[in-house]
Design an enzyme around this catalytic site. Structure first.
Site, PDB file in Angstrom:
ATOM      1  N   HIS A  36      -8.427  -1.661  -1.759  1.00  0.00           N
ATOM      2  CA  HIS A  36      -7.270  -2.496  -2.408  1.00  0.00           C
ATOM      3  C   HIS A  36      -7.918  -2.040  -3.899  1.00  0.00           C
ATOM      4  O   HIS A  36      -8.122  -2.800  -4.548  1.00  0.00           O
ATOM      5  CB  HIS A  36      -7.560  -3.714  -2.095  1.00  0.00           C
ATOM      6  CG  HIS A  36      -6.123  -4.337  -2.017  1.00  0.00           C
ATOM      7  ND1 HIS A  36      -5.357  -4.739  -3.414  1.00  0.00           N
ATOM      8  CD2 HIS A  36      -5.576  -5.148  -1.285  1.00  0.00           C
ATOM      9  CE1 HIS A  36      -3.789  -5.264  -3.375  1.00  0.00           C
ATOM     10  NE2 HIS A  36      -4.248  -5.446  -1.919  1.00  0.00           N
ATOM     11  N   GLU A  38      -4.351   2.719  -3.146  1.00  0.00           N
ATOM     12  CA  GLU A  38      -5.798   1.933  -2.603  1.00  0.00           C
ATOM     13  C   GLU A  38      -5.768   2.987  -0.639  1.00  0.00           C
ATOM     14  O   GLU A  38      -4.726   3.036  -0.933  1.00  0.00           O
ATOM     15  CB  GLU A  38      -5.153   0.643  -1.475  1.00  0.00           C
ATOM     16  CG  GLU A  38      -4.562  -0.359  -2.574  1.00  0.00           C
ATOM     17  CD  GLU A  38      -3.816  -1.344  -2.807  1.00  0.00           C
ATOM     18  OE1 GLU A  38      -4.033  -1.639  -1.055  1.00  0.00           O
ATOM     19  OE2 GLU A  38      -2.615  -1.767  -3.181  1.00  0.00           O
TER      20      GLU A  38
HETATM   21  O1  TA6 Z   1      -1.390  -4.140  -1.988  1.00  0.00           O
HETATM   22  C1  TA6 Z   1      -0.483  -4.005  -1.233  1.00  0.00           C
HETATM   23  C2  TA6 Z   1      -0.720  -5.520  -0.185  1.00  0.00           C
HETATM   24  O2  TA6 Z   1      -0.536  -5.458   0.948  1.00  0.00           O
HETATM   25  C3  TA6 Z   1       0.774  -6.360  -0.692  1.00  0.00           C
HETATM   26  O3  TA6 Z   1       1.658  -6.113   0.283  1.00  0.00           O
HETATM   27  C4  TA6 Z   1       0.211  -7.245  -1.652  1.00  0.00           C
HETATM   28  O4  TA6 Z   1       0.518  -8.322  -0.485  1.00  0.00           O
HETATM   29  C5  TA6 Z   1      -1.590  -7.317  -1.712  1.00  0.00           C
HETATM   30  O5  TA6 Z   1      -1.543  -6.644  -0.525  1.00  0.00           O
HETATM   31  C6  TA6 Z   1      -2.443  -8.637  -2.387  1.00  0.00           C
HETATM   32  O6  TA6 Z   1      -2.760  -9.042  -0.617  1.00  0.00           O
HETATM   33  P1  TA6 Z   1      -3.377 -10.324  -1.221  1.00  0.00           P
HETATM   34  O7  TA6 Z   1      -4.021 -10.432   0.585  1.00  0.00           O
HETATM   35  O8  TA6 Z   1      -5.148 -10.033  -1.944  1.00  0.00           O
HETATM   36  O9  TA6 Z   1      -2.586 -11.180  -2.032  1.00  0.00           O
END
Ligand code: TA6
Length: 296
Positions: free
Chosen positions: A159, A263
């Site tokens: 991520h 990501e």
């Molecule tokens: O990066 C995509 C994602 O799934 C978004 O939907 C958003 O929720 C992000 O990840 C961040 O997730 P987190 O659980 O780290 O706040």
């Protein structure tokens, strides 16, 4: 070298001959800094990141395993980013031809606690390498060590939060014309338009069957991030924009202007491993002056 990070959490610092550096917290097995030879920070970490377990650190390169997103029985993005990893006591051998200098091998294994929510045994070996010229490479090896003969299935993403000067001056090349699932529209499938992607509002898209190379161009700073990947056919692009940024307690209201998540992931087709089988997923990122970048 080993040192103590925020709130006394243990971190490891990697240094490369030309002056690039990287920092990795054992909490989450998470890269939280990648600096070039001028000491410029290339990854985004929120100024409001809590660095307080069990919450994930907001920024750098969180590892989402064994579940990307909240589509599944586990908490959002699984639990690997919420666990303390250890230095791998028995790392896989380095390929003899490699010229990589600075690296660290981390290990995360199943625990009886986690087995309550994800009833499988696994070994997750993460090698983080700072290569010649400052390329940052993450290689994950995930092995099913179940002794009950059971396979397991997981989804995965690095991520990665890139630091950008101004999101409205950023372009992404390599994802044009691809199909994607739009997380803002109930994961409906669409086809991307024909030229580089630009940003003027919240984006949360899972691109499918993406190329091995994606470019993120920071026009203001004349810098291009080049991402190369193996074993990761999908790519998520996310920027929360203003409303969502305000709703996240560990994200500054204006910080969406200075970050973009790209990501590399395996989500559309989850990975299934039989006992003894191993999956490998690699992400390598470099930061080059845009003038050199041919844009091919
Ligand atoms: O990066 C995509 C994602 O799934 C978004 O939907 C958003 O929720 C992000 O990840 C961040 O997730 P987190 O659980 O780290 O706040």
């Amino acid at each position: 070298e080993h040192s103590t990070g925020v709130n006394g959490l243990e971190k490891v610092i990697l240094r490369e001959v030309r002056g690039f550096s990287a920092e990795v917290y054992l909490y989450g097995g998470q890269v939280t800094s990648w600096k070039n030879e001028l000491g410029e920070e290339l990854l985004f970490v929120s100024s409001k990141a809590t660095f307080r377990p069990p919450k994930a650190i907001r920024g750098g390169i969180p590892i989402t395993f064994p579940q990307f997103s909240n589509h599944g029985p586990l908490e959002q993005h699984g639990f690997a980013r919420n666990r303390f990893w250890i230095i791998d006591p028995n790392p896989p051998p380095f390929p003899t031809t490699s010229t990589y200098k600075a690296y660290i091998d981390l290990l995360l294994k199943h625990t009886e606690e986690d087995a309550k929510i994800w009833p499988h045994r696994y070994e997750f070996r993460l090698r983080i390498t700072l290569g010649p010229g400052g390329d940052l490479m993450l290689t994950s090896r995930i092995r099913n060590t179940n002794t009950d003969g059971k396979s397991f299935t997981f989804t995965f993403a690095y991520h990665t939060y890139f630091a950008v000067t101004d999101i409205s001056e950023v372009r992404v090349e390599g994802l044009e014309t691809l199909d994607y699932l739009d997380n803002l529209k109930n994961r409906e499938r669409f086809t991307e338009q024909g030229d580089a992607i630009t940003f003027e509002s919240e984006v949360d898209k899972l691109y499918l069957s993406t190329p091995t190379k994606i470019a993120i161009i920071d026009h203001e700073r004349k810098r291009t991030f080049v991402m190369r990947k193996d074993g990761l056919p999908d790519a998520v692009v996310w920027n929360p924009w203003d409303k969502k940024a305000k709703a996240l307690p560990d994200f500054g209201d204006d910080e969406y202007k200075h970050m973009l998540c790209v990501e590399p992931a395996c989500v559309e087709k989850p990975i299934t491993l039989k006992p003894g089988e191993e999956w490998k997923g690699r992400q390598e990122i470099s930061a080059v002056p845009s003038s050199y970048f041919s844009g091919q």
